[in-house]
Design an enzyme around this catalytic site. Structure first.
Site, PDB file in Angstrom:
ATOM      1  N   GLU A   1     -13.203   0.481  -5.001  1.00  0.00           N
ATOM      2  CA  GLU A   1     -12.987   1.322  -3.813  1.00  0.00           C
ATOM      3  C   GLU A   1     -12.337   0.426  -2.768  1.00  0.00           C
ATOM      4  O   GLU A   1     -13.005  -0.422  -2.175  1.00  0.00           O
ATOM      5  CB  GLU A   1     -14.330   1.846  -3.280  1.00  0.00           C
ATOM      6  CG  GLU A   1     -15.069   2.755  -4.234  1.00  0.00           C
ATOM      7  CD  GLU A   1     -14.462   4.138  -4.338  1.00  0.00           C
ATOM      8  OE1 GLU A   1     -13.456   4.407  -3.664  1.00  0.00           O
ATOM      9  OE2 GLU A   1     -14.986   4.936  -5.123  1.00  0.00           O
TER      10      GLU A   1
ATOM     11  N   CYS B   1     -12.669   3.183   5.984  1.00  0.00           N
ATOM     12  CA  CYS B   1     -11.523   3.186   5.067  1.00  0.00           C
ATOM     13  C   CYS B   1     -10.804   4.523   5.059  1.00  0.00           C
ATOM     14  O   CYS B   1      -9.651   4.594   4.649  1.00  0.00           O
ATOM     15  CB  CYS B   1     -11.978   2.800   3.673  1.00  0.00           C
ATOM     16  SG  CYS B   1     -13.423   3.728   3.168  1.00  0.00           S
TER      17      CYS B   1
ATOM     18  N   LYS C   1     -24.191  -7.830  -4.092  1.00  0.00           N
ATOM     19  CA  LYS C   1     -23.869  -8.832  -3.071  1.00  0.00           C
ATOM     20  C   LYS C   1     -23.308  -8.106  -1.851  1.00  0.00           C
ATOM     21  O   LYS C   1     -22.178  -7.616  -1.877  1.00  0.00           O
ATOM     22  CB  LYS C   1     -22.826  -9.835  -3.574  1.00  0.00           C
ATOM     23  CG  LYS C   1     -22.717 -11.031  -2.634  1.00  0.00           C
ATOM     24  CD  LYS C   1     -21.438 -11.807  -2.782  1.00  0.00           C
ATOM     25  CE  LYS C   1     -20.318 -11.303  -1.942  1.00  0.00           C
ATOM     26  NZ  LYS C   1     -20.556 -11.300  -0.473  1.00  0.00           N
TER      27      LYS C   1
ATOM     28  N   GLU D   1      -3.285  -1.855   6.781  1.00  0.00           N
ATOM     29  CA  GLU D   1      -4.616  -1.425   7.206  1.00  0.00           C
ATOM     30  C   GLU D   1      -5.071  -2.307   8.371  1.00  0.00           C
ATOM     31  O   GLU D   1      -5.194  -3.515   8.226  1.00  0.00           O
ATOM     32  CB  GLU D   1      -5.595  -1.551   6.039  1.00  0.00           C
ATOM     33  CG  GLU D   1      -6.922  -0.924   6.363  1.00  0.00           C
ATOM     34  CD  GLU D   1      -7.912  -0.990   5.208  1.00  0.00           C
ATOM     35  OE1 GLU D   1      -7.970  -2.032   4.513  1.00  0.00           O
ATOM     36  OE2 GLU D   1      -8.649  -0.007   5.009  1.00  0.00           O
TER      37      GLU D   1
HETATM   38  P1  NAD Z   1     -13.340  -7.847   1.898  1.00  0.00           P
HETATM   39  O1  NAD Z   1     -12.492  -7.453   0.739  1.00  0.00           O
HETATM   40  O2  NAD Z   1     -12.932  -8.994   2.725  1.00  0.00           O
HETATM   41  O3  NAD Z   1     -14.826  -8.179   1.411  1.00  0.00           O
HETATM   42  C1  NAD Z   1     -15.572  -7.255   0.657  1.00  0.00           C
HETATM   43  C2  NAD Z   1     -16.624  -8.008  -0.130  1.00  0.00           C
HETATM   44  O4  NAD Z   1     -15.958  -8.850  -1.089  1.00  0.00           O
HETATM   45  C3  NAD Z   1     -17.528  -8.930   0.713  1.00  0.00           C
HETATM   46  O5  NAD Z   1     -18.854  -8.836   0.209  1.00  0.00           O
HETATM   47  C4  NAD Z   1     -16.940 -10.311   0.426  1.00  0.00           C
HETATM   48  O6  NAD Z   1     -17.887 -11.345   0.538  1.00  0.00           O
HETATM   49  C5  NAD Z   1     -16.501 -10.160  -1.019  1.00  0.00           C
HETATM   50  N1  NAD Z   1     -15.467 -11.110  -1.455  1.00  0.00           N
HETATM   51  C6  NAD Z   1     -14.545 -11.756  -0.702  1.00  0.00           C
HETATM   52  N2  NAD Z   1     -13.807 -12.579  -1.485  1.00  0.00           N
HETATM   53  C7  NAD Z   1     -14.256 -12.424  -2.759  1.00  0.00           C
HETATM   54  C8  NAD Z   1     -13.901 -13.009  -4.004  1.00  0.00           C
HETATM   55  N3  NAD Z   1     -12.924 -13.892  -4.107  1.00  0.00           N
HETATM   56  N4  NAD Z   1     -14.575 -12.619  -5.109  1.00  0.00           N
HETATM   57  C9  NAD Z   1     -15.568 -11.700  -5.037  1.00  0.00           C
HETATM   58  N5  NAD Z   1     -15.971 -11.138  -3.872  1.00  0.00           N
HETATM   59  C10 NAD Z   1     -15.316 -11.491  -2.743  1.00  0.00           C
HETATM   60  O7  NAD Z   1     -13.520  -6.509   2.756  1.00  0.00           O
HETATM   61  P2  NAD Z   1     -14.278  -6.342   4.133  1.00  0.00           P
HETATM   62  O8  NAD Z   1     -13.431  -6.970   5.187  1.00  0.00           O
HETATM   63  O9  NAD Z   1     -15.697  -6.751   3.991  1.00  0.00           O
HETATM   64  O10 NAD Z   1     -14.277  -4.738   4.285  1.00  0.00           O
HETATM   65  C11 NAD Z   1     -13.210  -4.035   4.772  1.00  0.00           C
HETATM   66  C12 NAD Z   1     -12.382  -3.484   3.625  1.00  0.00           C
HETATM   67  O11 NAD Z   1     -13.180  -2.643   2.804  1.00  0.00           O
HETATM   68  C13 NAD Z   1     -11.248  -2.607   4.103  1.00  0.00           C
HETATM   69  O12 NAD Z   1     -10.092  -2.898   3.369  1.00  0.00           O
HETATM   70  C14 NAD Z   1     -11.741  -1.194   3.783  1.00  0.00           C
HETATM   71  O13 NAD Z   1     -10.737  -0.238   3.616  1.00  0.00           O
HETATM   72  C15 NAD Z   1     -12.501  -1.430   2.542  1.00  0.00           C
HETATM   73  N6  NAD Z   1     -13.441  -0.338   2.301  1.00  0.00           N
HETATM   74  C16 NAD Z   1     -13.144   0.576   1.323  1.00  0.00           C
HETATM   75  C17 NAD Z   1     -14.000   1.638   1.084  1.00  0.00           C
HETATM   76  C18 NAD Z   1     -13.694   2.659   0.016  1.00  0.00           C
HETATM   77  O14 NAD Z   1     -14.587   3.426  -0.307  1.00  0.00           O
HETATM   78  N7  NAD Z   1     -12.491   2.700  -0.536  1.00  0.00           N
HETATM   79  C19 NAD Z   1     -15.187   1.749   1.813  1.00  0.00           C
HETATM   80  C20 NAD Z   1     -15.463   0.799   2.790  1.00  0.00           C
HETATM   81  C21 NAD Z   1     -14.576  -0.256   3.014  1.00  0.00           C
END
Ligand code: NAD
Length: 497
Positions: free
Chosen positions: A250, A284, A175, A384
């Protein structure tokens, strides 16, 4: 403008059935690129069923066959590299130089790496430990993997999830983030075009609470791999706990960037600008907190401010553009909120601190922003932000620098800048993060692991470590004596003649 299907399930492309749709918007211009009908929980079930049906065949395909399919996928994507770069640029607001020189070639290199990894499945043991049995270690695929990805690197995150999973013989339902689904959908189609059997790679686009939670909760999903924020990662882990699923997380980061008194200042200044502004800071591992030895602070701040002022914001498809917009209006407002509140915490905004005007105000741009004067406890230092914002704090001793650098719940990445070999060696040991750079900050390679400590999660992406995470260890123990009566039986019952 197009209206695209939301789902690739078992090789079929389908619209979502939730009754809701989402516009995919170019954050540089506000133009609607596509409208996606969002998936329902039932649509997720269709994808999981397709993945479960494909598992017996794919998990028993030879490693050579899996590797060949991945090699064909690399060629398929290479042939469409410009199109991938353009779509990624438009849906995520990335400058075209970043997508053509980093996102797309990095993804193709990842595929090539995992094509090789597929043929390097190894167990550790094959021996007679007790003299009576031969032990074999098998590394087996886990089953259907449910993966959830964020919007900051839509193509690369899809790759990091899909490639190790399928190289190891699993099937997957991915997803992507609902606001950036286009390259993941292209990738699912290209997997089919490359001859990866239908059902091995399925993509379902929907919201987190509907499609994401349905995927994590589906009892046929054996492993959940998630990249995103720490808050949502916590929710995913809670849901996965119900099914005792393997979890790979992650999560967020807040990388420190430590400049010691013996650093090459010019290198540190250039490194800080690149590492804080990459992908508009929506990375990130981006440098977010610069701890600079007090003797260098003024020169460091002046150097970064000078380079920030020269960064070119502009149309994302123009190769002269350095910095693109943030991913959405909502996110732009969130970043601006952090910077505005930092003023009340005593922060001085040295440059930036607002959105640009004129033509660019149609998009979600935000100026490179440098903030000084904040205490370690300030929100901007600890949370963050995920934008082009760098805070600078002074330190006096090495011990203080390490304490400050390690003083957040995150632990994804960190860097140390020094020309001293002993200081460098001490820094790589003391900094608590899944990746520590010395005299650089950001570069990654397919062969090396990426993943966090602490609330940045656990599990690794890329490298042989991630391949291992998508396998489970089976111990096979085979009697080699042929005896009908075994000596150990006497611990349970007495032998009769
Ligand atoms: P997010 O956590 O808002 O969303 C990530 C994904 O989770 C999306 O596909 C979203 O639709 C889904 N999601 C949201 N609510 C959910 C739920 N209740 N159940 C299941 N899935 C759900 O993150 P974002 O805003 O899309 O991305 C930014 C974040 O990602 C930042 O915190 C960044 O640090 C992190 N990130 C981490 C890495 C890593 O490798 N550690 C890499 C890239 C991004």
């Amino acid at each position: 403008m197009y209206v695209s299907d939301a789902i690739v399930a078992g090789g079929r492309s389908l619209p979502g059935s939730s009754g809701e749709s989402i516009d995919v918007v170019n954050p540089a211009t506000g133009a609607v690129l596509d409208t996606i009908e969002l998936a329902s929980a039932a649509d997720v079930g269709t994808c999981v069923a397709a993945a479960a049906a494909a598992f017996p065949g794919w998990s028993t395909a030879t490693p050579a066959d899996r590797a060949a399919a991945l090699t064909r996928l690399a060629a398929t994507i290479q042939a469409r590299a410009d199109e991938y770069a353009r779509v990624e640029t438009r849906q995520a607001g990335k400058p075209i130089r970043l997508t053509t020189e980093f996102d797309v070639p990095g993804s193709i290199d990842n595929i090539a790496f995992f094509a090789g990894a597929a043929r390097n499945l190894e167990g550790k043991a094959s021996a007679e430990w007790d003299g009576a049995h031969t032990s074999i270690i098998r590394r087996e695929p886990i089953g259907v993997v449910g993966s959830i990805a964020p919007w900051n690197y839509p193509l690369q995150m899809a790759m990091w999830k899909i490639l190790p999973a399928i190289a190891a013989g699993n099937t997957i339902v991915l997803k992507p983030a609902e606001i950036t689904p286009l390259t993941a959908l292209m990738l699912a189609q290209d997997c089919l075009a490359a001859g990866i059997p239908p059902g091995v790679v399925n993509v379902v686009t929907g919201t987190g609470p509907v499609a994401g939670e349905a995927l994590v909760g589906d009892p046929r999903v054996a492993m959940v791999s998630f990249t995103g924020s720490t808050a949502v990662g916590r929710r995913v882990m809670e849901l996965a706990t119900q099914g005792i699923k393997r979890v790979h997380l992650e999560l967020g980061g807040k990388a420190p960037f430590v400049v010691f008194e013996d650093a090459d200042l010019e290198a540190a200044v250039h490194g800080a600008v690149a590492a804080s502004l990459i992908n508009a800071g929506q990375d990130c591992t981006a440098a977010t907190r610069a701890y600079v030895h007090r003797s260098l602070v003024d020169a460091f701040v002046a150097g970064v401010a000078d380079l920030y002022a020269g960064v070119v914001l502009g149309p994302t498809e123009d190769p002269a553009t350095d910095l693109g917009p943030l991913v959405s209006r909502r996110h732009q407002e969130r970043v601006a909120g952090f910077v505005d509140r930092s003023r009340a915490d005593g922060g001085t905004v040295v440059v930036g601190g607002n959105a640009p005007g004129g033509e660019l105000s149609r998009g979600c741009y935000y100026l490179p922003t440098l903030v000084t004067g904040l205490p370690q406890a300030a929100e901007l230092v600890r949370s963050e932000v995920f934008g082009p914002v760098l805070v600078v704090l002074p330190f006096d001793t090495d011990d203080e620098a390490f304490d400050l650098a390690n003083d957040t719940p995150f632990g994804l990445a960190a860097s140390a800048w020094t020309t001293g070999v002993f200081r460098a060696l001490r820094a790589q040991r003391e900094l608590r993060a899944g990746c520590v750079w010395i005299n650089d900050h950001i570069p990654i390679v397919s062969e090396m692991p990426h993943g966090g400590f602490g609330q940045s999660g656990f599990g690794k992406d890329m490298s042989g470590y991630s391949f291992d995470e998508y396998t489970q260890v089976k111990h096979v123990s085979m009697d080699i004596t042929g005896e009908t009566r075994k000596s150990w039986h006497r611990t349970v019952f007495t032998e009769r003649p």
